[in-house]
Scaffold this motif. Sequence first.
Motif, PDB file in Angstrom:
ATOM      1  N   VAL A  66      31.512  -9.118 -25.372  1.00  0.00           N
ATOM      2  CA  VAL A  66      30.803  -8.004 -24.748  1.00  0.00           C
ATOM      3  C   VAL A  66      29.472  -8.506 -24.206  1.00  0.00           C
ATOM      4  N   GLY A  67      29.132  -8.081 -22.989  1.00  0.00           N
ATOM      5  CA  GLY A  67      27.881  -8.545 -22.378  1.00  0.00           C
ATOM      6  C   GLY A  67      27.915 -10.032 -22.110  1.00  0.00           C
ATOM      7  N   PHE A  68      29.083 -10.522 -21.798  1.00  0.00           N
ATOM      8  CA  PHE A  68      29.324 -11.969 -21.734  1.00  0.00           C
ATOM      9  C   PHE A  68      29.313 -12.446 -20.284  1.00  0.00           C
ATOM     10  N   PRO A  69      28.758 -13.629 -20.007  1.00  0.00           N
ATOM     11  CA  PRO A  69      28.095 -14.549 -20.950  1.00  0.00           C
ATOM     12  C   PRO A  69      26.575 -14.453 -20.980  1.00  0.00           C
ATOM     13  N   SER A  70      25.961 -13.633 -20.119  1.00  0.00           N
ATOM     14  CA  SER A  70      24.494 -13.678 -19.986  1.00  0.00           C
ATOM     15  C   SER A  70      23.763 -12.822 -21.009  1.00  0.00           C
ATOM     16  N   LYS A  74      22.599  -3.741 -19.594  1.00  0.00           N
ATOM     17  CA  LYS A  74      21.976  -2.638 -20.302  1.00  0.00           C
ATOM     18  C   LYS A  74      22.788  -2.292 -21.542  1.00  0.00           C
ATOM     19  N   ALA A  75      22.075  -1.756 -22.536  1.00  0.00           N
ATOM     20  CA  ALA A  75      22.722  -1.457 -23.808  1.00  0.00           C
ATOM     21  C   ALA A  75      23.860  -0.461 -23.650  1.00  0.00           C
ATOM     22  N   ASP A  76      23.702   0.528 -22.762  1.00  0.00           N
ATOM     23  CA  ASP A  76      24.784   1.511 -22.620  1.00  0.00           C
ATOM     24  C   ASP A  76      26.022   0.892 -21.989  1.00  0.00           C
ATOM     25  N   ALA A  77      25.829  -0.119 -21.133  1.00  0.00           N
ATOM     26  CA  ALA A  77      26.978  -0.825 -20.561  1.00  0.00           C
ATOM     27  C   ALA A  77      27.698  -1.628 -21.642  1.00  0.00           C
ATOM     28  N   ASP A 112      17.668  -2.570 -30.738  1.00  0.00           N
ATOM     29  CA  ASP A 112      18.305  -1.383 -30.178  1.00  0.00           C
ATOM     30  C   ASP A 112      19.564  -1.745 -29.387  1.00  0.00           C
ATOM     31  N   ASP A 113      19.514  -2.878 -28.687  1.00  0.00           N
ATOM     32  CA  ASP A 113      20.649  -3.357 -27.901  1.00  0.00           C
ATOM     33  C   ASP A 113      21.846  -3.645 -28.811  1.00  0.00           C
TER      34      ASP A 113
END
Length: 236
Positions: A66-70, A74-77, A112-113
């Motif tokens: 998730v949120g890969f690779p960077s 945003k947290a909701d994404a 929070d993230d």
Amino acid sequence: MNHDITAEHVAGLVDHTLLKPESTPADIAALVTEAVKLGVFSVCVSPSLLPVAVPAGADLKIATVVGFPSGAHKADAKAAETASAVRDGADEIDMVINLGAVKAGDWQLVEDDIRAVRDAAPATVLLKVIIESAALTSDEIVAACEASERAGADYVKTSTGFHPAGGASVEAVALMSRTVGPRLGVKASGGIRTGAAARALIEAGATRLGLSGTATVLAGIANPASESGDEQASGY
């Protein structure tokens, strides 16, 4: 040398990983077949390739990223991606930390993230937080691990394997283990190509390994004399 670190033991710690962007469903099917043959703990694949079919009776977990690779999402994404992955059968989530927030020292944003992802998945879904340790100072590694623990992570993980700073190191794993162990697990990933490297990382405190060349690593564990090379994990 720890003689309890056998090939069978190491296989049980492995997330057998295929995260190349060009991977196809056929590649994932082959990954699963190899994973079952090798007796690993899980396979780790990109979320677009979920759900993953597992042979009946096979004891194999499914992990995704998730949120890969960077990590610069945003947290909701990240939360939405997590919820989608869980619906598609993911047992474990490996999320990338917000590295920009780490470097800015904004630890509330970091926490929070991570918590947004934790809240998007049932408690039964295991959460690993990729801190990209090679890009961090020792103090940042410690603080990132502490933020991960406060936000409800189950594991901290060294690397995506895609950052130019490099992958896992024995020093980073030892520091992460001292910071969160035994409360959280520590996953070493990125650049682990030999049995010697895997052994060194386990001895430093790794309780899970992310490997793409799993068969080669396990062969090196079973027969150390068959391989040569640095016992440290190299970059990629």
